[in-house]
Write an enzyme that holds these catalytic residues in place. Structure first.
Site, mmCIF file in Angstrom:
data_model
loop_
_atom_site.group_PDB
_atom_site.id
_atom_site.type_symbol
_atom_site.label_atom_id
_atom_site.label_comp_id
_atom_site.label_asym_id
_atom_site.label_seq_id
_atom_site.Cartn_x
_atom_site.Cartn_y
_atom_site.Cartn_z
ATOM 1 N N THR A 228 0.850 -1.204 0.000
ATOM 2 C CA THR A 228 0.000 0.000 0.000
ATOM 3 C C THR A 228 0.875 1.239 0.000
ATOM 4 O OG1 THR A 228 0.006 0.217 2.409
ATOM 5 C CG2 THR A 228 -1.793 -1.065 1.423
ATOM 6 N N ASP A 229 0.358 2.324 -0.532
ATOM 7 C CA ASP A 229 1.061 3.585 -0.284
ATOM 8 C C ASP A 229 0.896 3.865 1.215
ATOM 9 O OD1 ASP A 229 2.456 5.904 -0.378
ATOM 10 O OD2 ASP A 229 1.347 6.793 -2.038
ATOM 11 N N TRP A 230 1.818 4.629 1.738
ATOM 12 C CA TRP A 230 1.913 4.786 3.194
ATOM 13 C C TRP A 230 0.623 5.365 3.807
ATOM 14 C CZ3 TRP A 230 5.405 2.152 1.315
ATOM 15 C CH2 TRP A 230 6.518 1.714 2.014
#
Ligand code: BGC
Length: 810
Positions: A228-230
């Site tokens: 996932t993106d952060w």
């Protein structure tokens, strides 16, 4: 499954624990089974590795690393071998810094010139972006480190990036927004991919079955890991079902527990988890292999020199009236502009690299052989007019033969988390240029910025060199081009429109509160300007050289096109030859031409070379929404060989057999798409293209705030405290800008203003959990006491669960 036996030894809790980070940058380890943590670090144009304990939000500076030119810059080289070289050097530094996964490259399309992260992305063209990305990946992964292609997908703006719903039709999605990823997966063989923050047609990308399972894993056969993106997780279980192996950063085990419970209750089959664990283990085990070898530091000087070479090949010469460049020997030059003193060399946000060495123009003059008679800053970098500085610059300019004027955008303008507000360079720089022009007309502008800008002032300059964001050695590279030591060979990987208003997505960027409609469809960048006959400042693929090239001898075969290129000048040089294809049939709307191949060739003065560009499976394809697959239309095609998208030197035709698919559109219902003039598409026509109604694009102010609503929505919250909080944020942002702290002001927008409520739990490393967010939401929705006591109760529970023996106060 590759690690079936090992997985059989793991408890359910252990398996679930691997599905999210251990901290901000590392994966979870399981000591008893010999599973170690691996380290992930930004990217994309250098390693940003923070010491683990540095901070919880990942904001502190990284350890020193080479800052290579950013992707927007290297794309101008159109040289995939060079891209691979950059990748190799990044890979070597990743090993030296003990980084297993490098978070890059970024391959999102430049849908609109104002996107704040355009400097991190390659191009407005998916073919070029994909090829460059694949070359980076090959280079990075040749060292055993994993690349992580981002941000998958349709994440083409920073505004409300964590909540916005991108509404795009299937054909446009496939042909424009996914093709670069497809190339990165199939040709680059990336080992990991980062899902983006946004929703795509109603569903968060990370949970999007169509995107992740049908396309990525199904059609493209992707076997790697999705990260996932952060802080981008919405529904962890939906993510798992869509094949998301790794949630980053840590949530203190909260979402792992959700996975455990879902499996125990039978909501999710344990095999789904096992498959994800298997793929993640593969990433862990393969990327830790290189670290079994003895540790080697990288050669700082050598890497710096490579970064200079990369910058040299990426610089674009845009104007050269009367051959003012290269500078003639002995000419006295006045150096003007703040950027000559403090180089502008990279953008802001998560990609920021702490450079090992940093070249500034004024420090590199001596070795360049160019005779400088002095330097004046001429303007204030952060925007205010300063007459004294202008006067001093003019005084110096009067004494010079030539003025080297360093203009551009400042660091805080091109940043992750927020888009630019206009395509202009600051007014005070233009005022300086006007004043200089009064006293000396021999002006060469050197531009430093990572995205397209308007240039209404261009007639006042005789030379224009665009260095983009050239990394830590960019300043020296530019001097080498000006002195003639290097013949410029870069060409623009994006179009420069005359005015921002001309851009196809002008009316639909950054969209409305809840969604952004990609109404222009396929027609982004040159696909639009070219098809709709809109004049531009500089076309896609444009760039000058100190020599000239002639094209001849076109031969079109079934599987390739060949032609001759001759260097007709007196200097050796490199030419970027471009293959464009256009379909003659009018049954299915298409851009007038599309890039389908390119090559960069070196030719000595007076010599010539034969070039062959093969066709590939992408050359004639289009995505048919009726058959739901790639098809080829039986038709005559123009085969165009250009020196830029607007400068076609050789033209031929080829008849291509088709795949016999039905025409997917009713032409009369999509009249504007058939003209290509798609900058103003009605809602009705867009809905016809989409095949459904567009969702409501505004926030529903009558509903209580929920997990996916963003902090900015507190402006209409029922709770007074939330409204006060909102105005405090707005005030802090305004105040910080006023006192010149634009970086801090940007940070507020990026990490607070646009953050969804769930992000409070996702980004605080387990300090706040979702039940506590429920309390915060109750407060925001006007139930202060209930919410506050709920928050405290949940906090107590959380602390107790972590340390059952302790008495928790508070
Ligand atoms: C960015 C990613 C980056 C990550 C980790 C996110 O905010 O969108 O590109 O890799 O942070 O720093």
């Amino acid at each position: 499954m590759k690690y079936k036996e090992l997985i059989a030894e793991m408890t359910l809790e252990e398996k679930a624990s691997l599905m999210s980070g251990k901290d901000f940058w590392q994966t979870q380890d399981i000591e008893r089974l010999g599973i170690n943590s691996i380290f992930l670090a930004d990217g994309p144009h250098g390693i940003r590795k923070q010491a683990v304990a540095a901070d919880k939000l990942g904001l502190n500076a990284g350890r020193p690393a080479t800052c290579y030119p950013t992707a927007a810059t290297v794309a101008n080289s159109w040289n995939t071998e060079l891209g691979e070289k950059v990748g190799e050097y990044l890979g070597e530094e990743a090993i030296a810094q003990k980084v297993n996964v490098l978070l890059g490259p970024g391959v999102n399309m430049k849908r609109n010139p104002l996107c704040g992260r355009n400097f991190e992305y390659f191009s407005e063209d998916p073919y070029l972006a994909g090829k460059m990305a694949a070359s980076y990946i090959r280079g990075i992964q040749s060292y055993g480190v994993a690349a992580c292609v981002k941000h998958f997908a349709a994440n083409n703006q920073e505004e409300r990036r964590m909540s916005i719903d991108t509404i795009v039709d299937e054909r446009t999605l496939r042909e424009i927004y996914l093709t670069a990823f497809e190339i990165a997966v199939k040709e680059g063989k990336t080992k990991s991919i980062m899902s983006s923050y946004n929703r795509l047609n109603g569903t968060y990308t990370n949970e999007n079955q169509h995107l992740m399972n049908e396309i990525l894993r199904g059609e493209w056969g992707y076997k790697g890991v999705v990260i996932t993106d952060w802080g981008g997780t919405n529904d962890r279980l939906a993510g798992l079902l869509a094949g998301n192996e790794l949630e980053m950063p840590t949530t203190g085990g909260e979402t792992d527990q959700e996975i455990v419970e879902a499996i125990k209750s039978g909501r999710i089959n344990e095999e789904v988890l096992d498959e994800c664990v298997d793929r993640l283990l593969d990433l862990i085990f393969t990327t830790e292999k290189p670290f079994r070898r003895p540790h080697v530091e990288f050669d700082v000087e050598r890497h710096h020199r490579v970064s200079q070479k990369v910058a040299e090949e990426s610089i674009v010469l845009l104007k050269n009236e009367g051959n003012i460049l290269p500078l003639k020997f002995g000419k006295k030059v006045a150096v003007i502009g703040d950027f000559a003193k403090d180089a502008r060399y990279q953008g802001a946000g998560s990609s920021i690299v702490n450079p090992t060495i940093l070249d500034h123009t004024m420090d590199c003059f001596e070795e360049s052989g160019i005779v400088s008679i002095g330097f004046e800053p001429g303007f204030e970098r952060y925007g205010k007019k300063n007459q004294k500085k202008i006067d001093e610059a003019c005084e110096l300019a009067k004494k010079a033969d030539v003025i080297l004027l360093y203009l551009g955008l400042d660091e805080a303008t091109e940043a992750e988390g927020l888009d630019r507000h206009s395509m202009k360079i600051p007014e005070n720089q233009i005022e300086l240029l006007d004043a200089l022009h009064e006293v000396n007309q021999n002006i060469i502008v050197i531009l430093s910025c990572g995205s397209a800008v308007e240039m209404p002032w261009i007639s006042k300059v005789r030379g224009l060199l665009h260095g983009y964001l050239g990394g830590q050695a960019g300043a020296r590279a530019i001097l080498r081009v000006m002195s003639g030591d290097v013949n410029p060979s870069g060409k623009l990987a994006e179009t420069y429109p005359l005015r921002y208003e001309d851009s196809p997505s002008f009316h639909h960027f950054p969209g409305n509160e809840a969604s952004v409609e990609y109404r222009e469809g396929l027609f982004i960048g040159y696909r639009y300007y070219d098809t709709a006959d809109v004049n531009v400042l500089f076309p896609f693929g444009y760039g000058l050289s100190y020599t000239t090239f002639e094209y001849s001898d076109l031969q079109i075969n079934k599987n390739s096109v060949s032609f001759r290129v001759t260097n007709t000048g007196d200097t050796a040089g490199m030419e970027i030859v471009q293959l464009y294809i256009g379909c003659h049939s009018k049954d299915i709307f298409r851009p007038k031409k599309e890039l389908k191949g390119f090559e960069k060739i070196f030719i000595n003065a007076g010599e010539s070379k034969m070039v062959t560009i093969p066709f590939d499976e992408k050359t004639f394809r289009y995505f048919n929404v009726q058959t739901n697959q790639w098809e080829i239309e039986a038709a005559e095609y123009s085969i165009m060989i250009g020196s830029s998208s607007a400068d076609i030197r050789l033209l031929g035709t080829l008849y291509k057999e088709g795949t016999g698919a039905p025409i997917p559109y009713e032409k009369e219902k999509l009249p504007t798409y058939y003209t290509g003039k798609t900058n103003k598409i009605s809602e009705e026509e867009f809905e016809t293209l989409l095949g459904r109604k567009v969702p409501v694009s505004t926030w529903d102010r009558s509903k209580p705030l929920g997990y996916n609503d963003i902090i900015a929505q507190c402006q209409y919250a029922k709770g007074g405290l939330a409204r006060i909080g909102y105005y405090l944020i707005v005030f802090a942002h305004w105040y910080l800008r006023k006192v010149g702290r634009r970086d801090a002001a940007n940070l507020i927008m990026m990490s607070i203003y646009h953050l969804p409520f769930r992000g409070i739990a996702r980004m605080t490393g387990g300090v706040v959990n979702m039940p506590m967010v429920d309390g915060i939401l109750m407060i925001a929705n006007g139930h202060f006491f209930k919410g506050f006591s709920h928050f405290l109760r949940e906090r107590r529970k959380l602390l107790k669960s972590r340390n059952p023996k302790s008495e928790v106060v508070g």
